[in-house]
Design a protein around this motif. Sequence first.
Motif: not given
Length: 335
Positions: A171-172, A184-187, A224-225
């Motif tokens: 969730f982002h 966060f997404l890239n990782c 995951l967030m």
Amino acid sequence: MAKHTIVLIPGDGIGPEVTAAAKRVLEAAGLSVEWVELPAGATALEQGFDNVMPDETLKAIKTHRVALKGPVTTPVGKGFKSVNVQLRQKLNLYAAVRPVRNLAGVKTHYSNIDMIIVRENTEGLYSGIENEVVPGVVTSLKVASEVACTRIARYAFRYATRRARKRITVFHKANIMKLSDGLFLNCARHIHEEEYPNIQYEEIIIDAGCMKLVQDPSKLDVLLMENLYGDLVSDLCAGLVGGLGVVPGSNIGDEAAVFEAVHGSAPDIAGKGVANPLAVIMSGVMMLNHIHEETLATRIRTAYDTVLAEGKTLTRDLGGTAGTNQFADALIAKL
Ligand code: NAD
């Protein structure tokens, strides 16, 4: 000599009532334990410590590496820095893990819910970096580091793999917070592609994710967030399975782990003996698995599943009339 030494932090509000019940259940199940009982929160100040997060308590968790914690009260909009934020940052307890599942006997609008929330626990908007730029204008800084984002993503994928879970959903809000949530997404993408292609991976903008959660939560597996989203979504998910009285949690680091329910100190019912101790008991079960006492963990889990399914001794939040101790006694009788 006891086999385990575990730090017990009763906490504030309903904390002492529910942790005492959990302690009784763990011991009745056969846990060989020496408890090191130490305060945190408003209780620490009342006991004469000069800090809500006393060094002595932190030191004991570092030494013994495992703690069971009750909730603590944090003043709103003023006062000391949250005990929980301090604890998680100072001990680097970077992963909050919260299993959310339907329980037999607990009536809810939904069925087949079995989710795990993995929340980054050390940075984001909880970094506590706030500024008054000029009177009437303030900023709160959202921090994201590659190290922490990679660490939590790797933790989630490893957890999913070990527990035979199928899919991780992040969730982002990277459409708005392009740098912080973007990182966060890239990782997460990187860890998925390079290390865990075995697990399905998807990304959902959090507002749409919340809608999906209330439309059909059975479709979600591991969530995951980052820190703030994880905090909010945990309570939302608790509401889907019967409330805060039934959702446990853990705060995991490389050096220590602190087990605690998702709920707070519930000042509205503190001292009345009516709080549901189940979430802390379930957190204790997570702790037993962590210290490799799996047989005891299964024994307690089977006992509370039976008590709930029978439906005769439920606390008020679950539609019953039983008090905290009555519920614990019913559970102990089934061990
Ligand atoms: P809360 O979780 O304490 O309570 C929300 C509602 O749920 C209340 O109506 C309460 O009575 C009910 N509830 C919570 N736990 C319950 C239980 N075990 N059995 C039956 N009912 C239960 O949230 P809040 O009122 O927003 O916060 C109170 C305080 O707790 C605040 O100071 C907050 O900062 C703190 N807090 C601490 C933690 C923690 O220590 N981990 C977590 C969340 C909130």
